[in-house]
Design a protein around this motif. Structure first.
Motif, mmCIF file in Angstrom:
data_model
loop_
_atom_site.group_PDB
_atom_site.id
_atom_site.type_symbol
_atom_site.label_atom_id
_atom_site.label_comp_id
_atom_site.label_asym_id
_atom_site.label_seq_id
_atom_site.Cartn_x
_atom_site.Cartn_y
_atom_site.Cartn_z
ATOM 1 N N ASN A 144 0.774 -1.378 -0.080
ATOM 2 C CA ASN A 144 0.027 -0.022 -0.025
ATOM 3 C C ASN A 144 0.890 1.403 -0.078
ATOM 4 O O ASN A 144 1.893 1.381 0.875
ATOM 5 C CB ASN A 144 -0.979 -0.042 1.086
ATOM 6 C CG ASN A 144 -1.769 -1.166 1.291
ATOM 7 O OD1 ASN A 144 -2.457 -1.347 0.169
ATOM 8 N ND2 ASN A 144 -2.028 -1.709 2.355
ATOM 9 N N TYR A 147 -1.862 6.807 1.551
ATOM 10 C CA TYR A 147 -1.894 7.053 3.045
ATOM 11 C C TYR A 147 -0.938 6.350 3.985
ATOM 12 O O TYR A 147 -1.459 5.530 4.870
ATOM 13 C CB TYR A 147 -3.200 6.634 3.315
ATOM 14 C CG TYR A 147 -4.508 7.017 2.685
ATOM 15 C CD1 TYR A 147 -4.333 8.555 2.182
ATOM 16 C CD2 TYR A 147 -5.560 6.394 2.336
ATOM 17 C CE1 TYR A 147 -5.280 8.991 1.461
ATOM 18 C CE2 TYR A 147 -6.639 7.202 1.562
ATOM 19 C CZ TYR A 147 -6.413 8.407 1.230
ATOM 20 O OH TYR A 147 -7.483 8.917 0.515
ATOM 21 N N THR A 148 0.346 5.984 3.309
ATOM 22 C CA THR A 148 1.210 5.448 4.118
ATOM 23 C C THR A 148 2.753 6.403 4.071
ATOM 24 O O THR A 148 2.421 7.453 3.261
ATOM 25 C CB THR A 148 1.860 3.991 3.647
ATOM 26 O OG1 THR A 148 2.249 4.225 2.224
ATOM 27 C CG2 THR A 148 0.386 3.147 3.612
ATOM 28 N N TRP A 150 5.234 5.589 2.655
ATOM 29 C CA TRP A 150 5.774 5.427 1.258
ATOM 30 C C TRP A 150 5.130 6.288 0.393
ATOM 31 O O TRP A 150 5.838 6.880 -0.685
ATOM 32 C CB TRP A 150 5.675 3.905 0.986
ATOM 33 C CG TRP A 150 6.051 2.899 1.997
ATOM 34 C CD1 TRP A 150 5.504 2.202 2.621
ATOM 35 C CD2 TRP A 150 7.532 2.808 2.141
ATOM 36 N NE1 TRP A 150 6.442 1.259 3.357
ATOM 37 C CE2 TRP A 150 7.568 1.686 2.896
ATOM 38 C CE3 TRP A 150 8.646 3.242 1.420
ATOM 39 C CZ2 TRP A 150 9.032 1.369 3.437
ATOM 40 C CZ3 TRP A 150 9.992 2.814 1.951
ATOM 41 C CH2 TRP A 150 9.914 1.895 2.912
ATOM 42 N N LYS A 234 0.299 9.530 12.170
ATOM 43 C CA LYS A 234 0.637 8.358 11.088
ATOM 44 C C LYS A 234 1.081 8.963 10.081
ATOM 45 O O LYS A 234 2.206 8.701 9.433
ATOM 46 C CB LYS A 234 -0.681 7.630 10.989
ATOM 47 C CG LYS A 234 -1.086 6.645 12.237
ATOM 48 C CD LYS A 234 -2.161 5.975 11.697
ATOM 49 C CE LYS A 234 -2.707 4.950 13.069
ATOM 50 N NZ LYS A 234 -4.116 4.227 12.520
ATOM 51 N N THR A 235 0.303 9.907 9.150
ATOM 52 C CA THR A 235 0.878 10.301 8.047
ATOM 53 C C THR A 235 0.895 11.725 7.827
ATOM 54 O O THR A 235 0.705 12.386 6.731
ATOM 55 C CB THR A 235 0.214 9.846 6.721
ATOM 56 O OG1 THR A 235 -1.334 10.226 7.075
ATOM 57 C CG2 THR A 235 0.480 8.037 6.766
#
Length: 287
Positions: A144, A147-148, A150, A234-235
């Protein structure tokens, strides 16, 4: 009848300047620099100073702020490592090889500079979403991107890759091939030639490109907000958190976060300046 030569005047003669109107142009340039660049930076520093050391530390050590700064630095590091390797490879290909479409590929390297970052973020999100062209292939494999972290690193890499390519490319073009030819006659392998001859010549410029790429990644906003999802803890990147603090009328919080990013950027720019000076000295000795 002889005519005596005129006596030399003691009045000093001003040497003509190479650039006409130098005083006016320099004044306009410095005025623009002061109004557009220095005044906002000074205002930010003064605003940060008003917060006070204790309150400043409370803001930047808050869990949400630390998470945003950590994500920003980590994603920028990932993007910069990729750019350092891929940018060097791309510069090498553009300089050392001839192939159809080379000019088009060379021109495409400047697309991230010309393309609005928001458009880039929307395009990357559409491509790497679960139903996108790339996402449809990666999602079944458990990979994925949207939303990460990466996805954040991908957006940062896209907008900053030209810095590495455009700093290394002219150095490779100006390199004298006789050094590599001499190494070949001495029986050196291609890897040895690259490591002992090419890399020392391009290293200062390469480091400059890497530094600029990292600084650009830290400040990226438009391309990241669409693909990151902006999930707190988180992001959520630091620049977005500063905007959120402004929307909440928490001007001290926004100023503290922005001041941290400013300090990091200034350190990187100072390092880039030192690397550029070293590169110029190397080129002067090689000339």
């Amino acid at each position: 009848m002889t005519v005596s030569a005129p006596l030399a005047s003691n009045v000093p003669v001003r040497a003509k300047r190479v650039l006409p109107g130098f005083g006016l142009t320099m004044g306009v340039t410095l005025s623009y620099l002061g109004i557009i660049v220095l005044l906002p930076v000074i205002a930010l520093v003064l605003k940060g100073a008003e917060i006070g050391p204790q309150r400043f530390m409370q803001i930047i050590t808050a869990p949400r702020t630390l998470a945003a700064l950590q994500l920003t630095l980590l994603a920028a590091t990932i993007a910069t490592i990729f750019n350092a390797l891929y940018g060097l490879l791309m510069a090498w290909v553009l300089v050392r090889y001839e192939f159809p479409g080379k000019r088009l590929l060379d021109a495409l390297m400047d697309v991230p500079f010309a393309l609005p970052t928001a458009v880039a973020g929307l395009a990357l999100t559409a491509l790497f979403a679960a139903n996108g062209w790339y996402g449809a292939l990666l999602t079944p494999l458990g990979i994925n991107v949207v939303y990460t972290i990466w996805g954040v690193a991908l957006a940062m890499s896209f907008t900053s890759i030209p810095f590495v390519v455009r700093t290394v490319q002219p150095i490779l073009e100006d390199m004298d091939p006789q050094y590599e030819e001499a190494a070949i006659t001495l029986g050196a392998t291609r890897w040895t030639i690259f490591r002992r001859v090419v890399l020392p010549a391009i290293l200062p410029a390469w480091l400059v490109g890497i530094t600029l790429s990292f600084a650009r990644s830290l400040g990226e906003f438009g391309a990241v907000v669409f693909i990151a999802g902006n999930l707190p803890m988180k992001t959520e990147i630091a620049s977005l958190l500063a905007v959120i603090r402004l929307e909440e009328y928490d001007y001290n919080g926004a100023a503290a976060i922005a001041l941290v990013l400013l300090v990091i950027a200034l350190v990187l720019l100072a390092a880039s300046g030192l690397l550029q000076a070293r590169a110029q000295r190397y080129q002067g000795k090689s000339a």
